[in-house]
Design an enzyme around this catalytic site. Structure first.
Site, PDB file in Angstrom:
ATOM      1  N   GLY A  37       0.802  -1.226   0.000  1.00  0.00           N
ATOM      2  CA  GLY A  37       0.000   0.000   0.000  1.00  0.00           C
ATOM      3  C   GLY A  37       0.829   1.266   0.000  1.00  0.00           C
ATOM      4  CB  SER A  38       4.090   2.259   1.328  1.00  0.00           C
ATOM      5  OG  SER A  38       3.540   2.433   2.603  1.00  0.00           O
TER       6      SER A  38
ATOM      7  CB  SER B  51       7.733   2.478   4.962  1.00  0.00           C
ATOM      8  OG  SER B  51       7.108   1.619   5.904  1.00  0.00           O
TER       9      SER B  51
ATOM     10  CB  SER C 251       4.187   0.900   9.403  1.00  0.00           C
ATOM     11  OG  SER C 251       5.129   0.208   8.593  1.00  0.00           O
TER      12      SER C 251
ATOM     13  CB  THR D 104       7.942  -1.991   5.273  1.00  0.00           C
ATOM     14  OG1 THR D 104       6.604  -1.781   5.710  1.00  0.00           O
ATOM     15  CG2 THR D 104       7.964  -3.047   4.192  1.00  0.00           C
TER      16      THR D 104
ATOM     17  NE  ARG E 193      -6.533  -2.884   2.470  1.00  0.00           N
ATOM     18  CZ  ARG E 193      -6.445  -3.271   3.738  1.00  0.00           C
ATOM     19  NH1 ARG E 193      -5.332  -3.101   4.397  1.00  0.00           N
ATOM     20  NH2 ARG E 193      -7.464  -3.849   4.343  1.00  0.00           N
TER      21      ARG E 193
ATOM     22  CD  GLU F  15      -3.295  -5.241   1.015  1.00  0.00           C
ATOM     23  OE1 GLU F  15      -3.179  -4.937   2.208  1.00  0.00           O
ATOM     24  OE2 GLU F  15      -2.657  -4.669   0.107  1.00  0.00           O
TER      25      GLU F  15
ATOM     26  CG  HIS G 291       1.876  -9.077 -29.283  1.00  0.00           C
ATOM     27  ND1 HIS G 291       2.071  -9.038 -30.650  1.00  0.00           N
ATOM     28  CD2 HIS G 291       1.358  -7.865 -28.948  1.00  0.00           C
ATOM     29  CE1 HIS G 291       1.725  -7.848 -31.111  1.00  0.00           C
ATOM     30  NE2 HIS G 291       1.281  -7.114 -30.087  1.00  0.00           N
TER      31      HIS G 291
ATOM     32  CE  LYS H   1       3.819  -6.032   6.882  1.00  0.00           C
ATOM     33  NZ  LYS H   1       3.355  -4.668   6.786  1.00  0.00           N
TER      34      LYS H   1
HETATM   35  C1  F6R Z   1      -1.825  -2.724   4.468  1.00  0.00           C
HETATM   36  C2  F6R Z   1      -1.172  -2.797   3.193  1.00  0.00           C
HETATM   37  C3  F6R Z   1       0.161  -3.469   3.057  1.00  0.00           C
HETATM   38  C4  F6R Z   1       1.303  -2.563   3.552  1.00  0.00           C
HETATM   39  C5  F6R Z   1       2.680  -3.242   3.339  1.00  0.00           C
HETATM   40  C6  F6R Z   1       3.860  -2.350   3.667  1.00  0.00           C
HETATM   41  O1  F6R Z   1      -2.960  -1.881   4.384  1.00  0.00           O
HETATM   42  O2  F6R Z   1      -1.733  -2.344   2.253  1.00  0.00           O
HETATM   43  O3  F6R Z   1       0.316  -3.793   1.704  1.00  0.00           O
HETATM   44  O4  F6R Z   1       1.270  -1.349   2.866  1.00  0.00           O
HETATM   45  O5  F6R Z   1       2.729  -4.402   4.107  1.00  0.00           O
HETATM   46  O6  F6R Z   1       3.735  -1.721   4.900  1.00  0.00           O
HETATM   47  P1  F6R Z   1       3.985  -0.126   4.978  1.00  0.00           P
HETATM   48  O7  F6R Z   1       3.019   0.468   4.026  1.00  0.00           O
HETATM   49  O8  F6R Z   1       3.710   0.241   6.389  1.00  0.00           O
HETATM   50  O9  F6R Z   1       5.415   0.077   4.590  1.00  0.00           O
END
Ligand code: F6R
Length: 338
Positions: A48-49, A90, A92, A95, A142, A221, A237, A331
């Site tokens: 989502g980032s 990121s 959060s 990541t 996201r 998601e 193609h 995670k």
């Molecule tokens: C959660 C989401 C995930 C996070 C990904 C990375 O809503 O969409 O795809 O975005 O796990 O975490 P961040 O975005 O915190 O770096």
């Protein structure tokens, strides 16, 4: 069947895309960035980032003089070096792939700008004295697309990669505000069409590749579904031959074709011919064309439509669009392996 708990907040955050865009862009322009001479731009970020970097790259694919690469892994591409603008995104700030890429970027002497709501990325940027754009926290990443994308566009403009992005952002935010009722209506009817089907999302212009990717990730998601994406004219193609196989998927494949003003007229002809030749290999095709004068308006019109459709689909399926139990578990398990 009751409405899943996360439905209302996810819907409200999605509908706040225009407001978030403005806030994110403004925060980036207040970060004191200076234009520089860069050989390339690398945007690091996952899920989502990372998607905000991909959307920026799709928007600028024929507008930015420097190549914009996206890094979705622990290791940086060889092209990243002293002349690189590295945008680390990121939400959060925690990541691990992004943090690993940032540590390599530091060793290689890239010029680094962070976009985050906090976490280790914010702390690393603060200690190193890198410019950092802070966005409001507390959302699923996201659901913070507007903050992150607005910030990313502000960073690219502030660093001299592209011009006019502030004007584009304002125009897109205005259009989305006006279009919310229409988009909500179309999203509900699309969700009904997608219920119980396997969605295939096709992009027909390079500005739409990242939009299709966003659709896929949001269907993954929010609606807890597998979704396939592919690109025209390339799929003419190869995939045109495989479409409909294995046979059991054909009757339940729902095609969503994203087209827009930048779609080449020959590609539009290809869409028509492809759908005709492959008839019987899918259930139904939906050709979606956005409103909007500028490219960013049209891209984000389709992004918001996909976001809303994925949330409506979750409601129809009775699943919570907010929870991502498997990502959370993954995670947790990986953290224990350290
Ligand atoms: C959660 C989401 C995930 C996070 C990904 C990375 O809503 O969409 O795809 O975005 O796990 O975490 P961040 O975005 O915190 O770096």
């Amino acid at each position: 069947m009751g409405v899943p708990e996360g439905y209302r907040p996810m819907l409200d955050w999605a509908l706040d895309l225009p407001g978030q865009l403005r806030v994110g862009y403004k925060a980036a322009r207040a970060a004191g960035l200076k234009p520089g001479r860069f050989a390339n731009v690398v945007v690091c970020g996952m899920g989502g980032s990372g998607i905000s970097g991909s959307i920026a790259r799709s928007l600028l694919w024929d507008r930015a003089r420097q190549p914009i690469l996206s890094c979705r892994d622990y290791d940086l591409p060889a092209a990243a070096g002293k002349d690189t603008l590295l945008v680390a995104i990121s939400y959060s700030g925690e990541t691990e792939e992004t943090l690993s890429a940032v540590s390599q970027a530091r060793q290689r002497g890239c010029r680094i700008v962070a976009i985050t709501s906090g976490g280790r990325l914010a702390a690393i940027a603060r200690n190193a004295g890198w410019p950092s754009v802070g966005v409001p926290g507390g959302l699923p990443p996201r659901a913070a697309l507007g903050y992150l994308l607005g910030a990313c566009l502000g960073v690219l403009e502030g660093c001299g990669i592209a011009r006019g992005l502030g004007r584009d952002t304002t125009a897109a935010a205005r259009l989305l505000e006006r279009e919310r009722p229409t988009l909500s209506r179309v999203a509900r009817s699309l969700a009904r069409a997608l219920l119980g089907r396997l969605p295939f999302v096709y992009s027909t212009a390079r500005s739409l590749d990242a939009v299709a990717e966003r659709w896929r990730c949001q269907l993954n998601e929010n609606a807890k579904l597998v979704c396939h994406t592919s690109e025209l004219p390339e799929l003419d193609h190869n995939e045109i031959v495989g479409l409909g196989g294995p046979e059991f998927v054909a009757k339940d494949t729902e095609l969503v074709v994203l087209a827009e003003r930048d779609t080449h007229s020959r590609t539009l002809a290809r869409v028509r011919e492809t759908l005709f030749i492959a008839r019987g290999s899918y259930h139904k095709a939906h050709l979606l064309t956005p409103a909007g004068r500028t490219r960013l308006e049209r891209m984000l019109w389709l992004v918001l439509l996909g976001d809303l459709a994925s949330i409506e689909l979750a409601r129809l399926e009775g699943v919570d669009p907010k929870t991502i139990v498997r990502i959370d578990e993954l995670k947790r398990r990986l953290a224990q392996l350290k």
